[in-house]
Design a protein around this motif. Structure first.
Motif, PDB file in Angstrom:
ATOM      1  N   GLY A 142       0.800  -1.221   0.000  1.00 53.91           N
ATOM      2  CA  GLY A 142       0.000   0.000   0.000  1.00 53.91           C
ATOM      3  C   GLY A 142       0.826   1.261   0.000  1.00 53.91           C
ATOM      4  N   LEU A 143       2.014   1.210   0.602  1.00 51.12           N
ATOM      5  CA  LEU A 143       2.861   2.407   0.675  1.00 51.12           C
ATOM      6  C   LEU A 143       3.605   2.690  -0.631  1.00 51.12           C
ATOM      7  N   LYS A 174       1.412   6.364  -3.962  1.00 46.70           N
ATOM      8  CA  LYS A 174       0.792   7.463  -3.236  1.00 46.70           C
ATOM      9  C   LYS A 174      -0.611   7.713  -3.798  1.00 46.70           C
ATOM     10  N   SER A 181      -6.966   8.021   2.321  1.00 44.34           N
ATOM     11  CA  SER A 181      -6.715   6.622   1.969  1.00 44.34           C
ATOM     12  C   SER A 181      -6.151   5.890   3.186  1.00 44.34           C
ATOM     13  N   PRO A 191      -3.815  11.422   0.228  1.00 39.29           N
ATOM     14  CA  PRO A 191      -3.064  10.633   1.229  1.00 39.29           C
ATOM     15  C   PRO A 191      -3.618  10.735   2.642  1.00 39.29           C
ATOM     16  N   TRP A 218       1.423   6.598   7.751  1.00 42.28           N
ATOM     17  CA  TRP A 218       2.420   5.544   7.574  1.00 42.28           C
ATOM     18  C   TRP A 218       3.651   6.057   6.833  1.00 42.28           C
ATOM     19  N   SER A 219       3.436   6.892   5.825  1.00 44.74           N
ATOM     20  CA  SER A 219       4.551   7.432   5.062  1.00 44.74           C
ATOM     21  C   SER A 219       5.451   8.289   5.936  1.00 44.74           C
ATOM     22  N   SER A 251      -4.084   6.766   8.093  1.00 44.73           N
ATOM     23  CA  SER A 251      -3.968   7.322   6.752  1.00 44.73           C
ATOM     24  C   SER A 251      -2.642   6.933   6.099  1.00 44.73           C
ATOM     25  N   TRP A 252      -2.642   6.993   4.766  1.00 44.82           N
ATOM     26  CA  TRP A 252      -1.406   6.750   4.010  1.00 44.82           C
ATOM     27  C   TRP A 252      -0.326   7.737   4.463  1.00 44.82           C
ATOM     28  N   LEU A 311      -4.725   2.638   5.541  1.00 44.12           N
ATOM     29  CA  LEU A 311      -3.979   1.389   5.629  1.00 44.12           C
ATOM     30  C   LEU A 311      -4.004   0.979   7.091  1.00 44.12           C
TER      31      LEU A 311
END
Length: 302
Positions: free
Chosen positions: A196-197, A200, A207, A204, A217-218, A213-214, A209
């Protein structure tokens, strides 16, 4: 929101005050304040010696339900102590772990936390300065996920001490990967997260995971936790339970090795059989650790 006392003094427990902080962009967040004075101190005008900024853990949970008992053991033997806990945006006084909604998810990521905490902490320091107070010790305390940001803020605000609780001292995704090795179910989730990462999304912040949110995690993947700790030249105290399921085997030993190789010291306190909350089957070690913090501060006189 005017200051609201939510806990009265009982058995020498200090009152806890609930406030609301407004950020420069118009957003708001709640924070808790409590003060502890040495039991023999009767002069209420004595200045604050220890200013403790607490960064609490993950999830949409208010610490209000755990206060003031959470800090039992830290009884200001090292000097009058003020404790301030700013929550993430959209956490309410009664938040108990259930979803806070989309607005919370969008604001729940490290760059937002950092900007908000920095603005809040600088504002509180300015208030004390106007009162003619300059705390002798500025302590950053990171609990679980809050420990991710604590070393960064400690450096930005020139903190004098750093306390970490229930944290491995390593990058969050490295922790995830290490825990997934011998856990098939967790390994599957780890693989999904990695996939998933890689891409993008258009939004973000929306979305998701694994419920975050993305962007969360990012950003958390890019925090070099061990390097951030090694960059500090202040006393560091870390408390952990050796039965904590989110601290990989050998993680603390490896952290100590990193410090030794760099010619630096980290003071580690291990609690046998204790889990993530420092509780074991027959004992809650949290008051012990809080008392150890007090003694540690006393030993490192300002």
């Amino acid at each position: 929101m005017p200051a609201l006392a939510i806990a009265a003094s009982q058995d020498r427990q200090p009152p806890v005050y609930l406030h609301e902080f407004q950020f420069m962009d118009g957003g708001k967040a709640i924070y808790y304040q409590l003060e502890k004075k040495p039991w023999q101190q009767v002069d209420v005008g004595k200045p604050v010696v220890n200013l403790v900024f607490v960064l609490s853990g993950s999830d949409c949970i208010s610490m209000g339900q755990f206060l003031p008992q959470y800090f039992s053991g830290l009884e200001a033997e090292s000097g009058r102590t003020q404790i301030l806990i700013l929550h993430k945006r959209h956490i309410l006084p009664g938040s108990n772990g259930k979803a806070c909604g989309d607005a919370y998810i969008r604001a729940d990521h490290p760059s937002r936390w950092q900007a908000d905490q920095l603005e809040f902490m600088r504002a509180q320091l300015a208030v004390l300065q106007k009162q003619g107070q300059k705390p002798q010790r500025l302590i950053m305390m990171g609990i679980s996920e809050g420990a991710e940001l604590a070393p960064v803020l400690a450096r930005q605000l020139s903190a004098t001490h750093l306390v970490l609780l229930s944290h491995a001292g390593m990058n969050a995704l490295d922790v995830y990967a290490a825990l997934a090795i011998n856990n098939p179910r967790m390994n599957s989730a780890w693989q999904q997260l990695q996939a998933g990462l890689r891409l993008k999304p258009a939004d973000p912040d929306a979305s998701l995971l694994h419920g975050r949110s993305w962007r969360y995690w990012s950003e958390i993947a890019s925090i070099p936790q061990t390097a951030n700790l090694l960059a500090l030249d202040i006393p560091i105290l870390l408390g952990f339970g050796d039965a904590d399921p989110v601290i990989p085997d050998q993680a603390i030993a490896q952290l100590r090795q990193h410090f030794q190789a760099a010619g630096k010291i980290i003071d580690v306190r291990r609690f046998p059989g204790a889990g993530h909350s420092l509780s074991a089957e027959e004992k809650n070690y949290l008051p012990d650790f809080m008392h150890q913090i007090d003694n540690w501060l006393l030993d490192s006189r300002p």
